[in-house]
Design an enzyme around this catalytic site. Structure first.
Site, PDB file in Angstrom:
ATOM      1  N   LYS A 200     -13.300   0.205   3.933  1.00  0.00           N
ATOM      2  CA  LYS A 200     -13.592  -0.905   3.018  1.00  0.00           C
ATOM      3  C   LYS A 200     -13.884  -2.129   3.868  1.00  0.00           C
ATOM      4  O   LYS A 200     -13.018  -2.607   4.595  1.00  0.00           O
ATOM      5  CB  LYS A 200     -12.418  -1.166   2.078  1.00  0.00           C
ATOM      6  CG  LYS A 200     -12.775  -2.173   0.993  1.00  0.00           C
ATOM      7  CD  LYS A 200     -11.588  -2.546   0.141  1.00  0.00           C
ATOM      8  CE  LYS A 200     -11.295  -1.537  -0.911  1.00  0.00           C
ATOM      9  NZ  LYS A 200     -10.317  -2.045  -1.899  1.00  0.00           N
TER      10      LYS A 200
ATOM     11  N   GLY B 220     -14.941  -5.658  -1.593  1.00  0.00           N
ATOM     12  CA  GLY B 220     -15.832  -5.211  -0.526  1.00  0.00           C
ATOM     13  C   GLY B 220     -16.510  -3.904  -0.820  1.00  0.00           C
ATOM     14  O   GLY B 220     -16.232  -3.237  -1.814  1.00  0.00           O
TER      15      GLY B 220
ATOM     16  N   GLY C 272     -19.089   3.154  -2.745  1.00  0.00           N
ATOM     17  CA  GLY C 272     -18.920   2.332  -3.935  1.00  0.00           C
ATOM     18  C   GLY C 272     -18.608   0.902  -3.568  1.00  0.00           C
ATOM     19  O   GLY C 272     -18.573   0.539  -2.383  1.00  0.00           O
TER      20      GLY C 272
ATOM     21  N   ASP D 217      -5.037  -3.308 -12.192  1.00  0.00           N
ATOM     22  CA  ASP D 217      -6.450  -2.946 -12.351  1.00  0.00           C
ATOM     23  C   ASP D 217      -6.597  -1.427 -12.411  1.00  0.00           C
ATOM     24  O   ASP D 217      -7.502  -0.862 -11.800  1.00  0.00           O
ATOM     25  CB  ASP D 217      -7.270  -3.523 -11.191  1.00  0.00           C
ATOM     26  CG  ASP D 217      -8.774  -3.482 -11.481  1.00  0.00           C
ATOM     27  OD1 ASP D 217      -9.156  -3.456 -12.672  1.00  0.00           O
ATOM     28  OD2 ASP D 217      -9.563  -3.465 -10.521  1.00  0.00           O
TER      29      ASP D 217
HETATM   30  P1  AMP Z   1     -12.378   0.028  -4.465  1.00  0.00           P
HETATM   31  O1  AMP Z   1     -12.853  -1.201  -3.793  1.00  0.00           O
HETATM   32  O2  AMP Z   1     -11.134   0.571  -3.833  1.00  0.00           O
HETATM   33  O3  AMP Z   1     -12.314  -0.096  -5.966  1.00  0.00           O
HETATM   34  O4  AMP Z   1     -13.499   1.160  -4.206  1.00  0.00           O
HETATM   35  C1  AMP Z   1     -14.762   1.194  -4.848  1.00  0.00           C
HETATM   36  C2  AMP Z   1     -15.211   2.652  -4.978  1.00  0.00           C
HETATM   37  O5  AMP Z   1     -15.308   3.253  -3.665  1.00  0.00           O
HETATM   38  C3  AMP Z   1     -14.228   3.540  -5.755  1.00  0.00           C
HETATM   39  O6  AMP Z   1     -14.490   3.528  -7.141  1.00  0.00           O
HETATM   40  C4  AMP Z   1     -14.446   4.912  -5.136  1.00  0.00           C
HETATM   41  O7  AMP Z   1     -15.521   5.566  -5.789  1.00  0.00           O
HETATM   42  C5  AMP Z   1     -14.835   4.599  -3.704  1.00  0.00           C
HETATM   43  N1  AMP Z   1     -13.647   4.720  -2.835  1.00  0.00           N
HETATM   44  C6  AMP Z   1     -12.694   3.775  -2.602  1.00  0.00           C
HETATM   45  N2  AMP Z   1     -11.743   4.205  -1.767  1.00  0.00           N
HETATM   46  C7  AMP Z   1     -12.076   5.469  -1.442  1.00  0.00           C
HETATM   47  C8  AMP Z   1     -11.471   6.487  -0.619  1.00  0.00           C
HETATM   48  N3  AMP Z   1     -10.327   6.254   0.040  1.00  0.00           N
HETATM   49  N4  AMP Z   1     -12.083   7.676  -0.530  1.00  0.00           N
HETATM   50  C9  AMP Z   1     -13.228   7.913  -1.215  1.00  0.00           C
HETATM   51  N5  AMP Z   1     -13.847   7.011  -2.010  1.00  0.00           N
HETATM   52  C10 AMP Z   1     -13.299   5.804  -2.140  1.00  0.00           C
END
Ligand code: AMP
Length: 302
Positions: free
Chosen positions: A33, A16, A11, A129
């Site tokens: 990330k 990032g 995602g 958020d």
């Molecule tokens: P974020 O930048 O943390 O909002 O992450 C964007 C997307 O990546 C999220 O909506 C999740 O679907 C996926 N994601 C983020 N962190 C994790 C994680 N630790 N494990 C699995 N999927 C993740």
């Protein structure tokens, strides 16, 4: 950690792209990330330093664990524990089967998210958020963890002025939409209230398409706020005396229509307290956890 084997993209967040990867030594899955810097001379953006500093402090069973940080020439990689799904995707799956979330899962997830946010608020940290995409669920569907602290920041008391442009629209508190610069912990509680409604009904409570539309969506269900139920509202920068008037709060009626038989009146009471207009009257995280909605809930092992 530098030898991670990258798999698919999971995602994209505020700062990032997130990938799934395997640590070849431990065979464990992690989420990376990757945050790239576009300008050579700027160094690491302050928002990233903030996220790293906050996450390193925030060790809690319901907060996604930051395991490592890898600094590279033009990017930083944050290595998080991997969780198999976010709540948004979970909603999609449950919804596509024409089902609803089980009452026990709603109770447990709401408690865990509140526990994590109480932990943050005690440390004077706002998430700012909270939304289903930022709530990650483990493979057993028992544990939910708050992620993406990219927009959160430590806050000092008395509360200083912050930018109101910080929370995804549907979960954004009315004080932010009305331009208040003095917001605090209640903005997170409002977001949790909206997520709680979504868990109860599988519907988005306030699906606004613009800031003004978001306010109107809220007014249509909770009634247009006034000085009686929100002292000081008329002084907020985006307040207008020509807002359309919706005199009645229809939240209870609205939620009951979709409510599972197993969920009693205490769910409705808690929801109303979380979506209270006056921020200072809105229920706080600590009191949510003591609410009768959680009576009889099995204790989750840490
Ligand atoms: P974020 O930048 O943390 O909002 O992450 C964007 C997307 O990546 C999220 O909506 C999740 O679907 C996926 N994601 C983020 N962190 C994790 C994680 N630790 N494990 C699995 N999927 C993740």
């Amino acid at each position: 950690m530098e030898n991670l084997i990258r798999r698919e993209k999971l995602g994209e967040g505020s700062y990032g792209v997130v990938y799934r990867a395997v640590n070849p030594d431990t065979r464990c899955l992690v989420a990376i990330k990757k945050i790239r810097f576009h300008h050579d001379n700027e160094g690491i953006p302050s928002a990233v330093i903030r996220e790293i500093a906050l996450l390193k402090e925030l060790k809690h069973p319901n907060i996604v664990e930051l395991q490592d940080v890898v600094m590279m020439e033009k990017e930083v990689q944050l290595i998080f524990e991997y969780l198999s799904m976010d709540l948004y995707r979970h909603f999609e799956i449950v919804h596509s089967k024409g089902e609803k979330m089980h009452a026990n899962s709603i109770q447990s997830f709401l408690y865990q998210v509140t526990d994590a946010i109480y932990f943050c608020h005690r440390r004077r940290i706002l998430h700012r958020d909270l939304k289903p995409q930022n709530l990650l669920i483990d493979s057993t569907y028992t544990r939910i963890k708050v992620g993406d602290f990219g927009l959160s920041r430590a806050f000092d008391l008395p509360v200083r002025s912050y930018s109101p442009e910080v929370i995804t629209l549907w979960y954004r508190a009315p004080e932010l939409l009305l331009g208040s610069q003095q917001y605090c912990c209640p903005v997170d509680i409002w977001s949790i209230g909206c997520i709680f409604f979504e868990m109860l009904t599988m519907k988005t409570l306030f699906p606004g398409e613009s800031e003004i539309d978001q306010l109107i969506c809220i007014f249509k269900i909770l009634g247009t706020p006034n000085e009686e139920n929100w002292k000081g509202i008329t002084q907020l920068p985006n307040y207008s005396s020509s807002f359309p008037i919706y005199p009645i709060n229809k939240l209870t009626m609205f939620v009951r229509k979709d409510l599972d038989k197993n969920l009693n009146a205490s769910a409705v009471d808690l929801l109303n307290r979380m979506l209270c207009y006056q921020p200072s009257e809105r229920i706080i995280a600590k009191d949510i956890m003591k609410h009768s909605f959680f009576q009889g809930m099995p204790v989750l092992k840490q």
